[in-house]
Design a protein around this motif. Structure first.
Motif, mmCIF file in Angstrom:
data_model
loop_
_atom_site.group_PDB
_atom_site.id
_atom_site.type_symbol
_atom_site.label_atom_id
_atom_site.label_comp_id
_atom_site.label_asym_id
_atom_site.label_seq_id
_atom_site.Cartn_x
_atom_site.Cartn_y
_atom_site.Cartn_z
ATOM 1 N N UNK A 18 -11.935 15.315 -5.827
ATOM 2 C CA UNK A 18 -11.388 16.673 -5.757
ATOM 3 C C UNK A 18 -10.100 16.733 -4.950
ATOM 4 N N UNK A 19 -10.006 15.920 -3.910
ATOM 5 C CA UNK A 19 -8.802 15.949 -3.083
ATOM 6 C C UNK A 19 -7.808 14.856 -3.472
ATOM 7 N N UNK A 20 -8.321 13.695 -3.898
ATOM 8 C CA UNK A 20 -7.447 12.549 -4.163
ATOM 9 C C UNK A 20 -6.680 12.677 -5.473
ATOM 10 N N UNK A 48 -9.650 3.193 1.040
ATOM 11 C CA UNK A 48 -9.161 3.907 -0.147
ATOM 12 C C UNK A 48 -8.211 2.967 -0.882
ATOM 13 N N UNK A 49 -8.260 2.976 -2.201
ATOM 14 C CA UNK A 49 -7.272 2.192 -2.932
ATOM 15 C C UNK A 49 -6.798 2.923 -4.169
ATOM 16 N N UNK A 66 -1.531 7.123 -0.568
ATOM 17 C CA UNK A 66 -0.488 7.768 -1.370
ATOM 18 C C UNK A 66 0.890 7.368 -0.845
ATOM 19 N N UNK A 67 1.080 7.415 0.460
ATOM 20 C CA UNK A 67 2.373 7.046 1.053
ATOM 21 C C UNK A 67 2.729 5.595 0.739
ATOM 22 N N UNK A 68 1.748 4.702 0.827
ATOM 23 C CA UNK A 68 2.009 3.289 0.562
ATOM 24 C C UNK A 68 2.270 3.032 -0.920
ATOM 25 N N UNK A 69 1.760 3.893 -1.800
ATOM 26 C CA UNK A 69 1.943 3.731 -3.249
ATOM 27 C C UNK A 69 3.308 4.231 -3.724
ATOM 28 N N UNK A 70 3.915 5.153 -2.999
ATOM 29 C CA UNK A 70 5.182 5.765 -3.441
ATOM 30 C C UNK A 70 6.281 4.769 -3.802
#
Length: 74
Positions: A18-20, A48-49, A66-70
């Protein structure tokens, strides 16, 4: 249509869909996000991945993942 290959696991203990999912959609609103088990269970039980464009990105929290994925968004 998006060129980004984004995948997340709905079985991961550290992800609340719901949040991710809304956070992941913000990375690329046009991407088709694939949801399902990624057979990454060893890491999935600890962090989390998110799988993005051929890379598994892990972090202690959803926001950090999320920040690391950007940087991997095309």
């Amino acid at each position: 249509m998006s060129n980004n290959d984004i995948r997340i696991c709905d079985k991961c203990r550290h992800i609340k869909m719901k949040s991710f999912l809304p956070k992941v959609k913000k990375l690329d609103p046009n991407a088709e996000i694939k949801i399902g088990c990624k057979s990454y269970c060893g890491h999935c039980t600890k962090r989390v991945f998110i799988y993005i464009n051929g890379r598994y990105v892990t972090a202690p929290t959803e926001d950090e993942a999320i920040e690391k994925a950007k940087p991997f968004v095309k």
